[in-house]
Design an enzyme around this catalytic site. Sequence first.
Site, PDB file in Angstrom:
ATOM      1  N   LYS A 107       2.795 -15.918   2.874  1.00  0.00           N
ATOM      2  CA  LYS A 107       3.082 -16.033   1.377  1.00  0.00           C
ATOM      3  C   LYS A 107       4.146 -16.912   1.734  1.00  0.00           C
ATOM      4  O   LYS A 107       5.044 -16.171   0.924  1.00  0.00           O
ATOM      5  CB  LYS A 107       2.712 -15.780   0.274  1.00  0.00           C
ATOM      6  CG  LYS A 107       2.636 -16.269  -0.841  1.00  0.00           C
ATOM      7  CD  LYS A 107       1.537 -17.416  -1.317  1.00  0.00           C
ATOM      8  CE  LYS A 107       1.634 -17.793  -2.900  1.00  0.00           C
ATOM      9  NZ  LYS A 107       0.318 -19.421  -2.414  1.00  0.00           N
ATOM     10  N   TYR A 158       0.983  -0.817   0.096  1.00  0.00           N
ATOM     11  CA  TYR A 158      -0.197  -0.321   0.075  1.00  0.00           C
ATOM     12  C   TYR A 158       0.563   1.171  -0.246  1.00  0.00           C
ATOM     13  O   TYR A 158       0.639   2.252  -0.512  1.00  0.00           O
ATOM     14  CB  TYR A 158      -0.979   0.143   1.410  1.00  0.00           C
ATOM     15  CG  TYR A 158      -2.076  -0.791   0.702  1.00  0.00           C
ATOM     16  CD1 TYR A 158      -2.228  -1.987   0.306  1.00  0.00           C
ATOM     17  CD2 TYR A 158      -3.521  -0.224   0.736  1.00  0.00           C
ATOM     18  CE1 TYR A 158      -3.464  -3.047  -0.046  1.00  0.00           C
ATOM     19  CE2 TYR A 158      -4.571  -0.400   0.804  1.00  0.00           C
ATOM     20  CZ  TYR A 158      -4.140  -2.132   0.461  1.00  0.00           C
ATOM     21  OH  TYR A 158      -5.722  -2.824   0.590  1.00  0.00           O
ATOM     22  N   ASP A 204      -2.856 -18.227  -0.052  1.00  0.00           N
ATOM     23  CA  ASP A 204      -4.161 -19.081  -0.402  1.00  0.00           C
ATOM     24  C   ASP A 204      -5.100 -20.323   0.684  1.00  0.00           C
ATOM     25  O   ASP A 204      -6.543 -19.754  -0.211  1.00  0.00           O
ATOM     26  CB  ASP A 204      -3.849 -19.907  -1.918  1.00  0.00           C
ATOM     27  CG  ASP A 204      -2.251 -20.206  -1.452  1.00  0.00           C
ATOM     28  OD1 ASP A 204      -1.920 -20.458  -0.193  1.00  0.00           O
ATOM     29  OD2 ASP A 204      -1.718 -21.368  -2.839  1.00  0.00           O
ATOM     30  N   ASP A 216      -6.407  -7.153   3.466  1.00  0.00           N
ATOM     31  CA  ASP A 216      -7.882  -6.749   2.833  1.00  0.00           C
ATOM     32  C   ASP A 216      -8.262  -7.873   2.051  1.00  0.00           C
ATOM     33  O   ASP A 216      -9.382  -7.149   2.560  1.00  0.00           O
ATOM     34  CB  ASP A 216      -6.542  -5.520   1.370  1.00  0.00           C
ATOM     35  CG  ASP A 216      -8.054  -5.163   1.031  1.00  0.00           C
ATOM     36  OD1 ASP A 216      -9.243  -4.261   1.911  1.00  0.00           O
ATOM     37  OD2 ASP A 216      -7.732  -4.593  -0.351  1.00  0.00           O
ATOM     38  N   ASP A 228     -11.942  -8.932   3.919  1.00  0.00           N
ATOM     39  CA  ASP A 228     -13.933  -9.229   2.691  1.00  0.00           C
ATOM     40  C   ASP A 228     -14.115  -9.840   2.871  1.00  0.00           C
ATOM     41  O   ASP A 228     -15.399 -10.700   3.011  1.00  0.00           O
ATOM     42  CB  ASP A 228     -13.828  -8.449   1.496  1.00  0.00           C
ATOM     43  CG  ASP A 228     -14.078  -7.191   1.311  1.00  0.00           C
ATOM     44  OD1 ASP A 228     -13.759  -6.913   1.922  1.00  0.00           O
ATOM     45  OD2 ASP A 228     -14.084  -7.117   0.683  1.00  0.00           O
TER      46      ASP A 228
HETATM   47  C1  IPM Z   1     -10.601  -1.311   3.486  1.00  0.00           C
HETATM   48  C2  IPM Z   1     -10.624  -0.759   2.515  1.00  0.00           C
HETATM   49  C3  IPM Z   1      -9.326   0.039   1.519  1.00  0.00           C
HETATM   50  C4  IPM Z   1      -8.367  -0.663   1.947  1.00  0.00           C
HETATM   51  C5  IPM Z   1      -9.561   1.360   0.652  1.00  0.00           C
HETATM   52  C6  IPM Z   1     -11.656   1.855   0.648  1.00  0.00           C
HETATM   53  C7  IPM Z   1      -8.359   2.565   0.447  1.00  0.00           C
HETATM   54  O1  IPM Z   1     -11.067  -1.868   1.215  1.00  0.00           O
HETATM   55  O2  IPM Z   1     -10.510  -0.897   4.250  1.00  0.00           O
HETATM   56  O3  IPM Z   1     -10.262  -2.716   3.484  1.00  0.00           O
HETATM   57  O4  IPM Z   1      -8.031  -0.874   0.615  1.00  0.00           O
HETATM   58  O5  IPM Z   1      -7.150  -0.692   3.001  1.00  0.00           O
HETATM   59 MG    MG Z   2     -10.655  -3.801   1.881  1.00  0.00          MG
END
Ligand code: IPM
Ligand code: MG
Length: 364
Positions: free
Chosen positions: A194, A144, A226, A250, A254
């Site tokens: 990884k 990042y 993975d 990240d 999700d």
């Molecule tokens: C998160 C989001 C952010 C990230 C984006 C919006 C920059 O996806 O907080 O997980 O990638 O960290």
């Molecule tokens: Mg995210």
Amino acid sequence: MKTYRVAVLPGDGIGPEVMEEALRVLDAVECKYGFRTERTACHVGGAGIDHCGKALPAETLAACEAAEAILFGSVGGPKWDALPPDERPERGALLPLRRHFGLYANLRPGVCLPELTAASPLKENLISGGFDILCIRELTGGMYFGEPKFYGERDGEVVALDTLVYHRYEVERIAHIAFKAAMGRSGRLCSVDKANVLTSSVMWRDVFNELAPQYPEVQLSHMYVDNAAMQLARKPGQFDVLVTENTFGDILTDEMAIICGSLGMLPSASLCVREGNTFGLYEPSGGSAPDIAGQGIANPIAQILSMGMMLRYSFGETAAADAVDAAVRKAIAQGMRTRDLYTAAAGESLVSTRGMGDAVIAAL
Ligand code: IPM
Ligand code: MG
């Protein structure tokens, strides 16, 4: 009376309406537990762009500087999607805040309550009884922010480049957070990397193995990312505390969020140490959900639980934080369901954003 300074950044989409409920719950908690918060409301994200020309206006940053914690809603929406990536609400507000304050430890609890397993896309026999995972994501290192970044022409070829770099101290400090978190729970810590491919992961694994003897109560394991993605979808209950680097975190968070049933249930905390105290940005894991904004149907629980994490981590108001968590569980146990959770099963009541806020306050 003890008073804490909070910068309140509702942002865009459903941000303002769920924030309103979190602040009403905060009013009730303050009353009951005998402390106060001094709140400064500021624009951020698309609202920052519209009012001040920038996703993170200078006055918003100044208010965050002056505060002991940031309570954040959500940012982004179609209205601002045409802007260059760096100026968009998501990247233009969140990443600079993370970088500015050095918010390196991102705590994302992934709790699927036993009553809500039907809302998960996983088969119910895989998750009966629900599950409770804490994912700790390193938030200020890796790809990042790694330099150099480049997109352009080199030797007649178009090239794009990101840099995945970790300093040993960055891995050490997130490792200590993860080991301590595991000690406060079941003692099981799974570090995700990884290391079969990436050099930075080899160091990551070395650091965790070297620090492990300092935490003899913790049972440390390692898993490739993975495989971790697969195991989350196969048997999430095997995990207790997960810890991983920025980009893997990240993606995995999700996945973790969706298997919990609804994004509207999941809070998060992004922490650092500032002047000896735990400073943090507290925000729901779900986004601004522009498609349902302004209709009073969004689930405010993630925002309410994020406020609870603020009480716990930045203010040390443990009893109040426990009460917020318990009140949310009680409202769910009583059958209160916003639209994202509603399955029309017996005992469920479909409630609005405000209705869920009322139920949590009543449960308090
Ligand atoms: C998160 C989001 C952010 C990230 C984006 C919006 C920059 O996806 O907080 O997980 O990638 O960290
Ligand atoms: Mg995210």
